[in-house]
Design a protein around this motif. Structure first.
Motif, PDB file in Angstrom:
ATOM      1  N   LEU A 120       0.851  -1.181   0.000  1.00  0.00           N
ATOM      2  CA  LEU A 120       0.000   0.000   0.000  1.00  0.00           C
ATOM      3  C   LEU A 120       0.885   1.228   0.000  1.00  0.00           C
ATOM      4  O   LEU A 120       1.799   1.343   0.815  1.00  0.00           O
ATOM      5  N   ARG A 121       0.642   2.130  -0.938  1.00  0.00           N
ATOM      6  CA  ARG A 121       1.355   3.408  -0.991  1.00  0.00           C
ATOM      7  C   ARG A 121       0.324   4.497  -1.219  1.00  0.00           C
ATOM      8  O   ARG A 121      -0.617   4.333  -1.974  1.00  0.00           O
ATOM      9  N   ARG A 122       0.531   5.635  -0.542  1.00  0.00           N
ATOM     10  CA  ARG A 122      -0.353   6.799  -0.693  1.00  0.00           C
ATOM     11  C   ARG A 122       0.483   8.015  -1.033  1.00  0.00           C
ATOM     12  O   ARG A 122       1.564   8.210  -0.483  1.00  0.00           O
ATOM     13  N   PHE A 123      -0.070   8.855  -1.925  1.00  0.00           N
ATOM     14  CA  PHE A 123       0.596  10.089  -2.335  1.00  0.00           C
ATOM     15  C   PHE A 123      -0.425  11.226  -2.314  1.00  0.00           C
ATOM     16  O   PHE A 123      -1.473  11.118  -2.937  1.00  0.00           O
ATOM     17  N   ARG A 124      -0.113  12.298  -1.596  1.00  0.00           N
ATOM     18  CA  ARG A 124      -0.982  13.471  -1.594  1.00  0.00           C
ATOM     19  C   ARG A 124      -0.701  14.252  -2.868  1.00  0.00           C
ATOM     20  O   ARG A 124       0.417  14.692  -3.110  1.00  0.00           O
ATOM     21  N   LEU A 125      -1.728  14.388  -3.679  1.00  0.00           N
ATOM     22  CA  LEU A 125      -1.585  15.061  -4.963  1.00  0.00           C
ATOM     23  C   LEU A 125      -1.687  16.575  -4.783  1.00  0.00           C
ATOM     24  O   LEU A 125      -2.420  17.047  -3.908  1.00  0.00           O
ATOM     25  N   PRO A 126      -0.977  17.326  -5.606  1.00  0.00           N
ATOM     26  CA  PRO A 126      -1.070  18.786  -5.519  1.00  0.00           C
ATOM     27  C   PRO A 126      -2.432  19.291  -6.012  1.00  0.00           C
ATOM     28  O   PRO A 126      -3.200  18.543  -6.637  1.00  0.00           O
ATOM     29  N   GLU A 127      -2.706  20.541  -5.735  1.00  0.00           N
ATOM     30  CA  GLU A 127      -4.008  21.125  -6.072  1.00  0.00           C
ATOM     31  C   GLU A 127      -4.293  21.128  -7.566  1.00  0.00           C
ATOM     32  O   GLU A 127      -5.456  21.116  -7.970  1.00  0.00           O
ATOM     33  N   ASN A 128      -3.257  21.138  -8.394  1.00  0.00           N
ATOM     34  CA  ASN A 128      -3.486  21.219  -9.838  1.00  0.00           C
ATOM     35  C   ASN A 128      -3.788  19.866 -10.483  1.00  0.00           C
ATOM     36  O   ASN A 128      -3.911  19.769 -11.693  1.00  0.00           O
ATOM     37  N   ALA A 129      -3.947  18.808  -9.686  1.00  0.00           N
ATOM     38  CA  ALA A 129      -4.225  17.474 -10.231  1.00  0.00           C
ATOM     39  C   ALA A 129      -5.699  17.329 -10.590  1.00  0.00           C
ATOM     40  O   ALA A 129      -6.576  17.695  -9.822  1.00  0.00           O
ATOM     41  N   LYS A 130      -5.958  16.805 -11.777  1.00  0.00           N
ATOM     42  CA  LYS A 130      -7.333  16.510 -12.207  1.00  0.00           C
ATOM     43  C   LYS A 130      -7.657  15.082 -11.757  1.00  0.00           C
ATOM     44  O   LYS A 130      -7.491  14.126 -12.516  1.00  0.00           O
ATOM     45  N   VAL A 131      -8.115  14.945 -10.526  1.00  0.00           N
ATOM     46  CA  VAL A 131      -8.315  13.616  -9.947  1.00  0.00           C
ATOM     47  C   VAL A 131      -9.468  12.851 -10.596  1.00  0.00           C
ATOM     48  O   VAL A 131      -9.559  11.632 -10.438  1.00  0.00           O
ATOM     49  N   ASP A 132     -10.316  13.537 -11.348  1.00  0.00           N
ATOM     50  CA  ASP A 132     -11.419  12.852 -12.021  1.00  0.00           C
ATOM     51  C   ASP A 132     -11.003  12.286 -13.374  1.00  0.00           C
ATOM     52  O   ASP A 132     -11.813  11.647 -14.053  1.00  0.00           O
ATOM     53  N   GLN A 133      -9.729  12.485 -13.766  1.00  0.00           N
ATOM     54  CA  GLN A 133      -9.261  11.992 -15.067  1.00  0.00           C
ATOM     55  C   GLN A 133      -8.031  11.082 -14.939  1.00  0.00           C
ATOM     56  O   GLN A 133      -7.237  10.965 -15.860  1.00  0.00           O
ATOM     57  N   VAL A 134      -7.882  10.425 -13.815  1.00  0.00           N
ATOM     58  CA  VAL A 134      -6.739   9.543 -13.577  1.00  0.00           C
ATOM     59  C   VAL A 134      -6.846   8.319 -14.478  1.00  0.00           C
ATOM     60  O   VAL A 134      -7.923   7.737 -14.637  1.00  0.00           O
ATOM     61  N   LYS A 135      -5.702   7.931 -15.074  1.00  0.00           N
ATOM     62  CA  LYS A 135      -5.647   6.739 -15.927  1.00  0.00           C
ATOM     63  C   LYS A 135      -4.522   5.840 -15.411  1.00  0.00           C
ATOM     64  O   LYS A 135      -3.502   6.322 -14.948  1.00  0.00           O
ATOM     65  N   ALA A 136      -4.728   4.521 -15.518  1.00  0.00           N
ATOM     66  CA  ALA A 136      -3.725   3.553 -15.090  1.00  0.00           C
ATOM     67  C   ALA A 136      -3.573   2.470 -16.140  1.00  0.00           C
ATOM     68  O   ALA A 136      -4.550   2.070 -16.779  1.00  0.00           O
ATOM     69  N   ALA A 137      -2.338   2.005 -16.323  1.00  0.00           N
ATOM     70  CA  ALA A 137      -2.057   0.922 -17.269  1.00  0.00           C
ATOM     71  C   ALA A 137      -0.948   0.049 -16.700  1.00  0.00           C
ATOM     72  O   ALA A 137      -0.045   0.542 -16.028  1.00  0.00           O
ATOM     73  N   MET A 138      -1.029  -1.247 -16.983  1.00  0.00           N
ATOM     74  CA  MET A 138      -0.010  -2.184 -16.518  1.00  0.00           C
ATOM     75  C   MET A 138       0.617  -2.843 -17.731  1.00  0.00           C
ATOM     76  O   MET A 138      -0.092  -3.366 -18.594  1.00  0.00           O
ATOM     77  N   GLU A 139       1.957  -2.775 -17.814  1.00  0.00           N
ATOM     78  CA  GLU A 139       2.659  -3.396 -18.926  1.00  0.00           C
ATOM     79  C   GLU A 139       4.007  -3.915 -18.446  1.00  0.00           C
ATOM     80  O   GLU A 139       4.787  -3.175 -17.843  1.00  0.00           O
ATOM     81  N   ASN A 140       4.265  -5.186 -18.693  1.00  0.00           N
ATOM     82  CA  ASN A 140       5.542  -5.829 -18.337  1.00  0.00           C
ATOM     83  C   ASN A 140       5.910  -5.628 -16.868  1.00  0.00           C
ATOM     84  O   ASN A 140       7.061  -5.364 -16.527  1.00  0.00           O
ATOM     85  N   GLY A 141       4.929  -5.739 -15.982  1.00  0.00           N
ATOM     86  CA  GLY A 141       5.203  -5.630 -14.549  1.00  0.00           C
ATOM     87  C   GLY A 141       5.393  -4.217 -14.048  1.00  0.00           C
ATOM     88  O   GLY A 141       5.813  -4.022 -12.915  1.00  0.00           O
ATOM     89  N   VAL A 142       5.095  -3.223 -14.874  1.00  0.00           N
ATOM     90  CA  VAL A 142       5.217  -1.824 -14.461  1.00  0.00           C
ATOM     91  C   VAL A 142       3.839  -1.176 -14.549  1.00  0.00           C
ATOM     92  O   VAL A 142       3.226  -1.150 -15.614  1.00  0.00           O
ATOM     93  N   LEU A 143       3.376  -0.669 -13.409  1.00  0.00           N
ATOM     94  CA  LEU A 143       2.115   0.062 -13.362  1.00  0.00           C
ATOM     95  C   LEU A 143       2.412   1.531 -13.606  1.00  0.00           C
ATOM     96  O   LEU A 143       3.263   2.118 -12.948  1.00  0.00           O
ATOM     97  N   THR A 144       1.717   2.132 -14.572  1.00  0.00           N
ATOM     98  CA  THR A 144       1.869   3.556 -14.853  1.00  0.00           C
ATOM     99  C   THR A 144       0.539   4.237 -14.572  1.00  0.00           C
ATOM    100  O   THR A 144      -0.480   3.870 -15.153  1.00  0.00           O
ATOM    101  N   VAL A 145       0.563   5.202 -13.653  1.00  0.00           N
ATOM    102  CA  VAL A 145      -0.624   5.974 -13.311  1.00  0.00           C
ATOM    103  C   VAL A 145      -0.367   7.401 -13.760  1.00  0.00           C
ATOM    104  O   VAL A 145       0.630   8.014 -13.379  1.00  0.00           O
TER     105      VAL A 145
END
Length: 155
Positions: free
Chosen positions: A111-136
């Motif tokens: 479990l990891r948590r990151f506080r996002l800055p105010e300029n983050a569009k949290v309603d448009q987050v995308k995630a993809a997993m490829e070759n064992g690497v998660l990209t958010v």
């Protein structure tokens, strides 16, 4: 100090400012004949290595999760601006006749948590997993520069 982790062979153990610490008692009191059954169910795979970089368009998180399927990973935004990455790596089944010589791959929950800055569009987050690497990818809002209005001085 650089935020980029160095290779293990680049470390200088005599550097007093180094953040890399070698623990000679790591794994103590266990010996190398322990079986998978003795490993704690919640062993810390919590050290999932995650990089966070900011580009002009987005905040990009990359997590090394080798051997973890995308179905075993959750990406959530909680409390409005906290990115939460969690999941579980299951341990390999131990066969009755197997003799393990070394168990170094971790299993368990992370479990990891990151506080996002105010300029983050949290309603448009995308995630993809490829070759064992998660990209958010968290897009950023355009920061509007404050208008400067010149005021005439009378007198």
């Amino acid at each position: 100090m650089s935020l980029i982790r160095s290779n293990i062979f680049d470390r200088n153990i005599f550097d007093p400012f180094s953040t890399d610490l070698w623990d000679p008692f790591q794994g103590f009191p266990f010996n190398n004949t322990r079986s998978l059954a003795t490993v704690d169910e919640t062993s810390s795979f919590a050290n999932a290595c995650i990089d966070w970089k900011e580009t002009p368009e987005a905040h990009v998180f990359k997590a090394d999760l080798p051997g973890v399927k995308k179905e075993e990973v959750k990406v959530e935004v909680e409390e409005g601006n906290v990115l939460k990455i969690s999941g579980e790596r299951h341990r390999e089944k131990e066969e009755k006749n197997d003799k393990w010589h070394r168990v170094e791959r971790s299993s368990g929950r992370f479990l990891r948590r990151f506080r996002l800055p105010e300029n983050a569009k949290v309603d448009q987050v995308k995630a993809a997993m490829e070759n064992g690497v998660l990209t958010v990818t968290v897009p950023k809002q355009e920061v509007k520069k404050p208008e400067v209005k010149a005021i005439d001085i009378s007198g």
